[in-house]
Scaffold this active site. Sequence first.
Site, PDB file in Angstrom:
ATOM      1  N   TYR A  61       2.194  -6.711  16.980  1.00  0.00           N
ATOM      2  CA  TYR A  61       2.719  -5.669  15.833  1.00  0.00           C
ATOM      3  C   TYR A  61       3.178  -4.306  16.232  1.00  0.00           C
ATOM      4  O   TYR A  61       4.413  -4.227  15.847  1.00  0.00           O
ATOM      5  CB  TYR A  61       1.455  -5.799  14.717  1.00  0.00           C
TER       6      TYR A  61
ATOM      7  N   SER B 276     -20.016   4.562  16.408  1.00  0.00           N
ATOM      8  CA  SER B 276     -18.734   4.935  15.343  1.00  0.00           C
ATOM      9  C   SER B 276     -18.457   6.646  15.306  1.00  0.00           C
ATOM     10  O   SER B 276     -17.706   7.126  14.825  1.00  0.00           O
ATOM     11  CB  SER B 276     -19.148   4.679  13.815  1.00  0.00           C
TER      12      SER B 276
ATOM     13  N   PHE C 176       0.671  -1.311  -0.050  1.00  0.00           N
ATOM     14  CA  PHE C 176       0.138   0.152   0.014  1.00  0.00           C
ATOM     15  C   PHE C 176       0.795   1.181   0.105  1.00  0.00           C
ATOM     16  O   PHE C 176       0.951   2.122  -1.006  1.00  0.00           O
ATOM     17  CB  PHE C 176      -0.932  -0.048   1.278  1.00  0.00           C
TER      18      PHE C 176
ATOM     19  N   PHE D  36     -19.606   0.204  13.088  1.00  0.00           N
ATOM     20  CA  PHE D  36     -19.841  -0.345  14.376  1.00  0.00           C
ATOM     21  C   PHE D  36     -20.699   0.835  15.133  1.00  0.00           C
ATOM     22  O   PHE D  36     -20.752   1.582  14.669  1.00  0.00           O
ATOM     23  CB  PHE D  36     -18.617  -0.393  15.275  1.00  0.00           C
ATOM     24  N   GLU D  37     -21.724   0.155  15.960  1.00  0.00           N
ATOM     25  CA  GLU D  37     -22.428   1.052  16.759  1.00  0.00           C
ATOM     26  C   GLU D  37     -21.415   2.168  17.486  1.00  0.00           C
ATOM     27  O   GLU D  37     -20.323   1.714  18.060  1.00  0.00           O
ATOM     28  CB  GLU D  37     -23.355   0.412  17.712  1.00  0.00           C
TER      29      GLU D  37
ATOM     30  N   ASN E  77       9.838 -10.848  11.011  1.00  0.00           N
ATOM     31  CA  ASN E  77       9.650 -10.073   9.820  1.00  0.00           C
ATOM     32  C   ASN E  77       9.811  -8.465   9.837  1.00  0.00           C
ATOM     33  O   ASN E  77       9.963  -7.897   8.941  1.00  0.00           O
ATOM     34  CB  ASN E  77       8.102 -10.317   9.392  1.00  0.00           C
TER      35      ASN E  77
ATOM     36  N   LYS F  63      -5.292  -5.521   0.687  1.00  0.00           N
ATOM     37  CA  LYS F  63      -5.097  -5.752   2.292  1.00  0.00           C
ATOM     38  C   LYS F  63      -6.225  -6.420   2.862  1.00  0.00           C
ATOM     39  O   LYS F  63      -6.273  -6.776   4.194  1.00  0.00           O
ATOM     40  CB  LYS F  63      -5.065  -4.382   2.972  1.00  0.00           C
TER      41      LYS F  63
ATOM     42  N   TYR G 206      -8.799  -2.303  20.769  1.00  0.00           N
ATOM     43  CA  TYR G 206      -8.954  -1.554  19.852  1.00  0.00           C
ATOM     44  C   TYR G 206      -8.735   0.104  20.078  1.00  0.00           C
ATOM     45  O   TYR G 206      -9.051   0.602  21.157  1.00  0.00           O
ATOM     46  CB  TYR G 206     -10.658  -1.344  19.599  1.00  0.00           C
TER      47      TYR G 206
END
Length: 310
Positions: free
Chosen positions: A140, A204, A10, A201-202, A92, A178, A272
């Site tokens: 990550y 948002s 990307f 999502f609710e 990686n 992706k 999240y």
Amino acid sequence: MIIVTGGAGFIGSNIVKALNDKGITDILVVDNLKDGTKFVNLVDLNIADYMDKEDFLIQIMSGEELGDIEAIFHEGACSSTTEWDGKYMMDNNYQYSKELLHYCLEREIPFLYASSAATYGGRTSDFIESREYEKPLNVYGYSKFLFDEYVRQILPEANSQIVGFRYFNVYGPREGHKGSMASVAFHLNTQLNNGESPKLFEGSENFKRDFVYVGDVAAVNLWFLESGKSGIFNLGTGRAESFQAVADATLAYHKKGSIEYIPFPDKLKGRYQAFTQADLTNLRNAGYDKPFKTVAEGVTEYMAWLNRDS
């Protein structure tokens, strides 16, 4: 020659495009095309050569000379925030980056690499490039954080440019490969074109991220190569906008559809980022003074690109 790792991905392919736009085509793209669909990101671009990531790493580790290298943009990584194989992630993202960094340092080649806002974890304020603000939520983010920490040890003694960019929520052309990790704008556009109700999502309107257009990200990368500045810098807009704003811009472009709100999944609770907003103090102090597109501007441009053949 300029090397772009992850050059079929990307952000990497957008850097290749930005280089092409400046008339630069002596570019070696390094990537893993096991996912063959990524070739579409390069098909309209001009490069001099392509090399598989594993072959490239073997050459780097053996100290083999690759020719006259002007700079390396290191965008190649596993960028899935839902990948929990820590060994794979560290090999990686961390080991590979270290090998490449030392190759560049030994030859005084400018090294510009992708870090991530995932280094900040679940913060809701003070997204500042400093250790006390960093607490990643996933492996990550940890792999990116650890490489930034490694770079910090080396920066004071380095004789060549090292610059890391903490990308916030990047969206725009050439992200279709992706899948689930593509931006909300991409998924909403796909749903609308498939005749489905676009889904969020609710809540948002309360989830706010620093959404940064990939064209702006590429422009910052090229500016730093020209300026020669080193350091670790946030790369966002400095504005938090809601997922609802992304949806509104998408619907405004399509002039149809209404949002269907779906329950927030249990598996993402506590993992999240509900809010991100880049602190651009260091970026601006380094001398980068160009404006960043708003969600309304960037999503409109992106929609025109996605729907260019329709």
